[in-house]
Design an enzyme around this catalytic site. Sequence first.
Site, PDB file in Angstrom:
ATOM      1  N   ASP A 246      -7.358   3.888   2.247  1.00 47.16           N
ATOM      2  CA  ASP A 246      -6.083   3.592   2.562  1.00 47.16           C
ATOM      3  C   ASP A 246      -5.382   1.973   2.480  1.00 47.16           C
ATOM      4  O   ASP A 246      -5.148   1.405   3.411  1.00 47.16           O
ATOM      5  CB  ASP A 246      -5.891   3.941   4.144  1.00 47.16           C
ATOM      6  CG  ASP A 246      -6.758   5.231   4.595  1.00 47.16           C
ATOM      7  OD1 ASP A 246      -6.623   6.007   3.701  1.00 47.16           O
ATOM      8  OD2 ASP A 246      -7.107   5.536   5.625  1.00 47.16           O
TER       9      ASP A 246
ATOM     10  N   GLU B 223       0.539  12.471   6.680  1.00 46.65           N
ATOM     11  CA  GLU B 223       0.172  11.290   6.987  1.00 46.65           C
ATOM     12  C   GLU B 223       0.160  10.214   6.282  1.00 46.65           C
ATOM     13  O   GLU B 223       0.992  10.624   5.283  1.00 46.65           O
ATOM     14  CB  GLU B 223      -1.642  11.471   7.474  1.00 46.65           C
ATOM     15  CG  GLU B 223      -2.330  11.762   6.068  1.00 46.65           C
ATOM     16  CD  GLU B 223      -3.944  11.963   6.560  1.00 46.65           C
ATOM     17  OE1 GLU B 223      -4.381  11.999   7.707  1.00 46.65           O
ATOM     18  OE2 GLU B 223      -4.708  11.593   5.572  1.00 46.65           O
TER      19      GLU B 223
ATOM     20  N   HIS C 229      -2.672   7.974  -0.038  1.00 51.59           N
ATOM     21  CA  HIS C 229      -2.518   6.964   1.158  1.00 51.59           C
ATOM     22  C   HIS C 229      -2.675   5.508   0.586  1.00 51.59           C
ATOM     23  O   HIS C 229      -3.537   4.691   0.805  1.00 51.59           O
ATOM     24  CB  HIS C 229      -3.684   7.026   2.206  1.00 51.59           C
ATOM     25  CG  HIS C 229      -3.341   6.416   3.682  1.00 51.59           C
ATOM     26  ND1 HIS C 229      -3.415   7.057   4.825  1.00 51.59           N
ATOM     27  CD2 HIS C 229      -2.461   5.108   3.846  1.00 51.59           C
ATOM     28  CE1 HIS C 229      -3.307   6.074   5.479  1.00 51.59           C
ATOM     29  NE2 HIS C 229      -2.406   5.253   5.030  1.00 51.59           N
TER      30      HIS C 229
ATOM     31  N   ARG D 189     -14.153   6.452  -1.746  1.00 54.75           N
ATOM     32  CA  ARG D 189     -13.064   6.319  -2.561  1.00 54.75           C
ATOM     33  C   ARG D 189     -13.083   4.959  -3.145  1.00 54.75           C
ATOM     34  O   ARG D 189     -13.877   3.951  -2.976  1.00 54.75           O
ATOM     35  CB  ARG D 189     -11.764   6.268  -1.584  1.00 54.75           C
ATOM     36  CG  ARG D 189     -11.667   7.709  -0.989  1.00 54.75           C
ATOM     37  CD  ARG D 189     -10.815   7.656   0.274  1.00 54.75           C
ATOM     38  NE  ARG D 189     -10.337   8.710   0.937  1.00 54.75           N
ATOM     39  CZ  ARG D 189      -9.971   8.527   2.231  1.00 54.75           C
ATOM     40  NH1 ARG D 189     -10.008   7.669   2.903  1.00 54.75           N
ATOM     41  NH2 ARG D 189      -9.415   9.866   2.704  1.00 54.75           N
TER      42      ARG D 189
END
Length: 342
Positions: free
Chosen positions: A40, A215, A277, A305
């Site tokens: 994120d 989201e 994100h 990630r």
Amino acid sequence: MHRTRRVGAVAMAAMLVTVALAGCTGAATFTNPILDVANDPYVIKDGSHYLLVESAGGGISVTKSPENNLTGIAGGDRTQVWTTPSEGPNCADVWAPELHHVDGKWYIYYAATTCDGDNTNHRMFVLESEGDDPLGPYIDRGKIADQNDRWAIDGTRFEFGDRAYFAWSGWPGSTDGQQNLYIAEMTSPTTLEGAGVLISEPTLDFERQTMPINEGPQAIVTDDKVFLVYSASASWTDDYGYGMLTGSGDDLLDPSSWQKSPESVFAKTDDVFGPGHGSFTTSPDGKEDWMVYHSARYSGAGWDRMMNAQRFTWKDGVPDFGTPVGEKEQPVPSGQVAAPGS
């Protein structure tokens, strides 16, 4: 619990940024990923530097990039600006912090839960800098919530017209199973007014892979529109990607002010999985628009990630994100410090 995230320390030494000379033009390039471990990623430009805020090391850190260098941000100086308390409502599972500059102060919005790690207790919280330094020190201003005070994550702040808004992802009730997008007006950088207004439910096919989720909202604001880019479907799957809402008019608290794009605006490819994100910024000289986002390390990697960067453009007044760029050379952002010897 569906959203426990890996939040390991920033792997500075693992930075895979490549700067090369392309022929006689001396054009510098870089290669994704620009950070080997990332979740994120939120990047904001502050003068001649970029700031990356992360959940890491038992709290929140801010990395200040080398001067005029977006894609080399992992080589910057990192400062731990806040450590989670040993008790209270915000002492575990700190997710998706964002850094915003408002009226001479810096604010960090983040999601956290109680010390037992119970996901149902996730709420949004805010830190306020004592002065005008993004590296702190910061004061914990506690929870930021609408009057319903339900499960909330991924809050973001933006201004449109003469009003400030806060958008976030929340459950429609008190149990997990679906995440919607809500919006409320801000009366101050630490306070919301009234009850959040529902502006998006995951009703489209690309929003409902494995689990119906909206989201990670992020606003790109123009003179007459707000493009609210959000992440859709289950974040731990290859199908995670971007959707987009377009808001306009005088009252963004009116759900009819928002129109949803019918298809994903940024989706997986044959070699990039789960792109989503992230955040949006500009090149060092302000002439180009850039996006920073995470993707899965490989198909099926879930929350393992890395962080990528790429330029986006505009078509007919609407952001055009193209497709995710994998491990191939791209020109560095316009105005970025040239490669040595160029």
